[in-house]
Write a protein that holds these residues in place. Structure first.
Motif, short mmCIF file in Angstrom:
data_model
loop_
_atom_site.label_atom_id
_atom_site.label_comp_id
_atom_site.label_asym_id
_atom_site.label_seq_id
_atom_site.Cartn_x
_atom_site.Cartn_y
_atom_site.Cartn_z
N ARG A 178 0.85 -1.20 0.00
CA ARG A 178 0.00 0.00 0.00
C ARG A 178 0.88 1.24 0.00
N GLY A 182 -2.89 5.74 0.68
CA GLY A 182 -3.84 5.05 -0.19
C GLY A 182 -3.66 5.37 -1.66
N ASP A 183 -4.56 4.81 -2.48
CA ASP A 183 -4.49 4.98 -3.93
C ASP A 183 -4.64 6.44 -4.35
#
Length: 271
Positions: A178, A182-183
């Motif tokens: 990760r 986050g993304d």
């Protein structure tokens, strides 16, 4: 009284009846309607041009190419195939055997001259210098003198630590790596740091570059490669940005950190 058309030819003839029509006033009066009509047409044409000039300029000027870099949402990517790879056990290295001390005091034994062998006689310094026999002055302390081995009997000495085979990266694990935040933070980092190559823009190059890299067990980004190319300039720019990514939260398998492959598609698009 009938309605009179002051612009009519009959009215002009009536005014200049029995007068010198060669005088300029007659011609001006006669041609006045034409001049008014022409003036009105010119005014309308000028007004139409004034309103249409901005539109004509926009039509004549080519559209500027707006630079836009779009990154595909990672959640839309196809999940890689899950491979249940067995955990490879590392066999512990066999410790070296205990050694005897290389320097050991031996008590002298007094014998008669005829009982002393030639090889047991003490050699002179010149004989020791000319001899090809190696003399070791190393001292190994704290070893087993009774059951230990002589260092000279060992055919190979261990001088360096054995190389540990690097673990092969996984394609899918229980906990995928990760990016910190986050993304969304990953997409934001790429969008801020990615620069559209000028040559690619001028050549009208646009499309996707698929980048594959390894997130190591320590979270570092390594082995950045292009798995689907667009052009050399866009490929190099995508590799540069991915290589600059900060440390990730590593993936985990069976309760331990492991290296994992990760793929990110980057879109270069002109509008």
């Amino acid at each position: 009284m009938a309605k009179i058309d002051l612009a009519s030819t009959e009215w002009c003839e009536l005014i200049f009846r029995d007068k010198n029509k060669e005088y300029g006033a007659f011609k001006m009066r006669r041609d006045s309607p034409k001049r008014h009509t022409l003036a009105m047409i010119l005014v309308l044409v000028a007004a139409a041009l004034a309103f249409s000039v901005p539109t004509l300029i926009r039509m004549a000027t080519p559209d500027a190419k707006d630079e836009m870099v779009e990154v595909t949402t990672l959640s839309k990517l196809d999940k890689p195939e899950v491979k249940n790879e067995p955990i490879r056990k590392i066999n512990p290295e066999t410790p070296p055997p205990a050694l005897k001390s290389t320097i050991k005091f031996t008590a002298p034994v007094i014998k008669k001259d005829e009982e002393v062998r030639d090889e047991d006689e003490i050699k002179s310094q010149e004989q020791l210098t000319e001899s090809k026999t190696s003399i070791s002055i190393a001292d190994v302390k704290g070893n087993d003198e009774l059951n230990g081995k002589d260092i000279a009997d060992l055919k190979q000495a261990i001088t360096t630590a054995p190389e540990v085979e690097e673990e092969k990266p996984y394609t899918m694990v229980e906990e995928m790596p990760r990016f910190p935040g986050g993304d969304q933070e990953l997409l934001s980092f790429i969008a801020k740091n990615l620069k559209y190559p000028v040559i690619s823009q001028e050549n009208g190059i646009q499309g996707k570059v698929f980048i594959r890299f390894v997130v190591t067990a320590t979270g570092d980004v390594k082995n950045v490669t292009v798995v689907r190319s667009l052009d050399s300039y866009c490929d190099r720019e995508a590799i540069r940005v991915i290589s600059a990514l900060p440390r990730w939260i590593p993936g985990r398998q069976n309760g331990r950190n492991v290296p994992v492959y990760y793929t990110v598609p980057i879109i270069f698009k002109l509008q």
